[in-house]
Each structure stands twice: as structure tokens, then as C-alpha cells.
Scaffold this motif. Structure first.
Motif: not given
Length: 392
Positions: A351-365
Motif C-alpha cells: 500500500t502506497w501512502f502519498h501526501p497529495t490528493r492525486e497519485v504522484p506523477a513521478a516517472a518511477a511510480l
């Protein structure tokens, strides 16, 4: 001298109250208001009289009374304390009690203005559309400058003013989520009445009292065990403003679910013993851990080290791995997918918890989404409460 909102006396007093709370003193809103009233009444003529008044308000037992002189001196006269050397491009405005009290009087006499007028609303790095990874890490917090923080790590308390009732609510929430984690069946059996299988050995032993007649049969059911929980919190520079919340949540699960807690930036470190320790100085030590980190983020390398070294014998079917990060990785983008695939191969659920409303757009992710079971936004305790129904 004009007082800026960042150095307003009321905020300075709130910071002092936060320091007292972190050392076990029960200083809430009522005590802060009483301390403010005492400052306005006594003025800045005698610091000794004001300190005595504040001490009587904040201290409720002998331990707190003994702690007071050190805490008061550490906050209001930090320049007199030994053992701290700081190198930075900017200096932090000194905390002067007399000047702060005088400014309180000036603010009381001057025209009242909203305290946050003209102050931009805080936003996380990834909220800005089109921002690059370097820009996001640089703008994620105003405290980072040239690799050195503008403030003392153990004196910066933004987002860490936790009242006892708030900590209790977080602990109860962690307990509810832990109870929802599906237990894993094992090959072993345990005694239970009623049960699903006859325990022949116990039944024969108990039949001796009945002359060999099985009058009191014993039964068994399948033994279940709670899943292993691992929490990996990103404490790199881009996550500096969110790391305190993540570590508070991790500590709650370390107590309630016996979770193993790790922090990472360019390397990985386990902090489980620290998280499980019940001490008034725990938050000071947590802050020291996060302050010692920083720089970039090597998520893939940290996950590989976690799987191969730290949790190799405990990663099995049903294990939960919670990663708390914005997903920006300085490793090669494809390495993160490989590391997550290795965790999935052990049977772990990620499970990936991220601090933003949308899923981060990082290339690796983006390239590793297929290996992640669920993405959950986590910028506050309310987000965790909203997600408790899907965490199982």
C-alpha cells in the motif's frame, strides 16, 4: 522593529507551549491563554516574576517543576546553552522574552488584523502542476537551504503540536485499523469449544476420569495469526513537512500492531525500538532522526535493502508493506518496479501512502503501479480515518 507573522509573539509562545507538551507537561489552550494573560498583566519588567507565574500555570507535579528551568532556558535563552553549533545561510531570529512581551502589548494596542493576512496557503510540492522533481523538492519546505536547515531540528515544531487527546485518538484509530487486518490461517490448531476437529489426545486423557468413556470431548480450530506489518517512511528533503505526521502514525501502529518501522532517504534505517518506547522525549528523538536525513531519495535501493537484509525472514504471504512517500526517486525509474516486484514475489501486499490528493506523477511510480495494491492519500489524520475501511 516590525513583527512579521513568522515571528509573532503569540506564535513564539505557542512554540514554547509545544516544547513543554513534548516533555510531558499538560499545556493546552487554557494554559496558553493564562500564560498570555500573565504576560500582558506583568509586562516585561521582571522576567523572574513572569517565569514564576508561568511555572505555576504549566507545572502540575514535582517532575515538571524540576524540568521547568531547563526547558525555559532552552527555549528563551538558547544562545546560552552549550553543545550546539549550526551552519546556515540565514540566522533564526532570537527569542527574547522581554521583546516578545513588549510586542504583545503593541499588538494589543494596534489595530487588529487577521494573523494570516497575505500569507499564502501551504501546499505540498506535488500540488503544483508541471513542476519538476528538483523544483518540487526545493519548494516543498522553506526550511531547506543549501543542504542546511535554517532552524534547529529539535526547535522546529511545525505540524507537531499534538495534544494528549489527539494522540489518544490516533492510538484508538490505529487499534481499529489493526483489528480489521485479516488474520492469516496457519497449519497449526488450537483448543476451542466448540471446534471443528476432535482433539483425540485431550479427549482420551479426560476420559480417564470417566472410566474410559469419552464424556468430555475436546475440540480444536485452525490457529490464525495477524499479518506482519512493515512501515517505510520517506524522510527526504521533499517530505520534510510530512515526515512528522508519518512518524506519529507509524509509532501508533508500532505500539498497536507491533509493526516494524523504517525511515529512508538515500539509505535505510530501522527505528522500531524508538517507536515502541514510551517516553516524554520520544518526539525529540524522532525529530533528531529526521533532521539527520535529507538530500535526495533512493526508494528502489531502500526497498531492495529492506527485502534482502532487514525483513528477509519475515516477508511471507499476507505481509503488509506500507510505503509513505511522494514517489520521487533518484534511482533509475525502472528500478522501483523491479524492487516492488521482488516484494510481491514474497507474497507481500503493498500500500502506497502519498501526501497529495492525486497519485504522484513521478516517472518511477508510473512504471511501478502494477505492483502496488492500493494508493491512499495521507496528509492528515482525517485521511487515515477515511481510509480505515479499505485497509484490511
Amino acid at each position: 522593529m516590525k513583527t512579521t507573522p513568522a515571528t509573532a509573539p503569540s506564535e513564539t509562545l505557542a512554540g514554547f507551549a509545544a516544547l513543554l507538551r513534548e516533555h510531558g507537561l499538560s499545556v493546552g489552550i487554557a494554559e496558553q491563554q493564562a500564560m498570555l494573560s500573565a504576560a500582558l498583566t506583568l509586562g516585561a519588567v521582571s522576567e523572574q516574576r513572569l517565569q514564576a507565574a508561568w511555572r505555576a500555570i504549566a507545572c502540575h507535579n514535582a517532575r515538571e517543576w524540576r524540568l521547568w528551568p531547563d526547558l525555559f532556558g532552552r527555549y528563551w535563552h538558547a544562545h546560552r546553552m552549550k553543545g550546539g553549533v549550526r551552519v546556515s545561510g540565514q540566522t533564526r531570529p532570537s527569542r527574547d522574552l522581554r521583546q516578545a512581551v513588549q510586542q504583545m502589548h503593541e499588538q494589543l494596542d494596534s489595530a487588529q488584523q487577521p494573523p494570516n493576512q497575505g500569507k499564502p496557503a501551504p501546499q505540498t510540492a506535488s500540488d503544483a502542476p508541471g513542476a519538476s522533481q528538483q523544483d518540487q523538492e526545493a519548494s516543498a519546505t522553506p526550511r531547506a537551504q543549501g543542504g542546511a536547515s535554517r532552524t534547529e531540528p529539535l526547535q522546529q515544531r511545525d505540524g507537531q503540536m499534538w495534544l494528549p487527546q489527539e494522540l489518544g485518538a490516533l492510538q484508538r484509530l490505529a487499534r481499529q485499523i489493526t483489528a480489521r487486518l485479516r488474520p492469516l490461517p496457519t497449519r497449526r490448531w488450537r483448543s476451542a469449544q466448540p471446534g471443528h476437529r476432535l482433539d483425540l489426545r485431550k479427549t482420551l486423557r479426560s476420559s480417564v476420569a470417566w472410566g474410559g468413556e469419552p464424556m468430555a470431548p475436546a475440540w480444536q480450530i485452525k490457529r490464525t495469526e495477524p499479518p506482519r506489518l512493515f512501515i517505510l517512511a520517506d524522510v527526504s528533503r521533499s517530505m520534510e513537512s510530512h515526515a512528522p505526521l508519518f512518524l506519529r502514525i507509524a509509532r501508533a501502529f508500532a505500539v498497536e500492531a507491533q509493526a516494524r518501522v523504517f525511515v529512508f532517504h538515500t539509505r535505510l534505517a530501522e527505528v522500531t525500538p524508538l517507536m515502541q518506547r514510551d517516553s516524554s522525549a520520544v518526539q525529540e528523538k524522532v525529530n533528531a532522526v529526521t533532521a539527520g536525513f535529507g538530500a535526495g531519495t533512493r526508494i528502489a535501493s531502500s526497498l531492495n535493502e529492506f527485502a534482502r537484509v532487514h525483513a528477509r525472514a519475515q516477508l511471507n504471504r499476507g505481509a503488509r508493506v506500507w510505503v509513505m512517500s511522494d514517489g520521487f526517486d533518484t534511482d533509475e525509474p525502472e528500478h522501483l518496479a523491479t524492487a516492488l516486484a521482488a516484494l510481491r514475489a514474497h507474497g507481500a501486499r503493498i500500500t502506497w501512502f502519498h501526501p497529495t490528493r492525486e497519485v504522484p506523477a513521478a516517472a518511477a511510480l508510473r512504471g511501478a503501479r502494477a505492483h502496488i495494491d492500493r494508493f491512499i492519500p495521507l496528509a492528515s489524520v482525517a485521511d487515515l480515518a477515511a481510509a480505515r475501511l479499505v485497509l484490511h
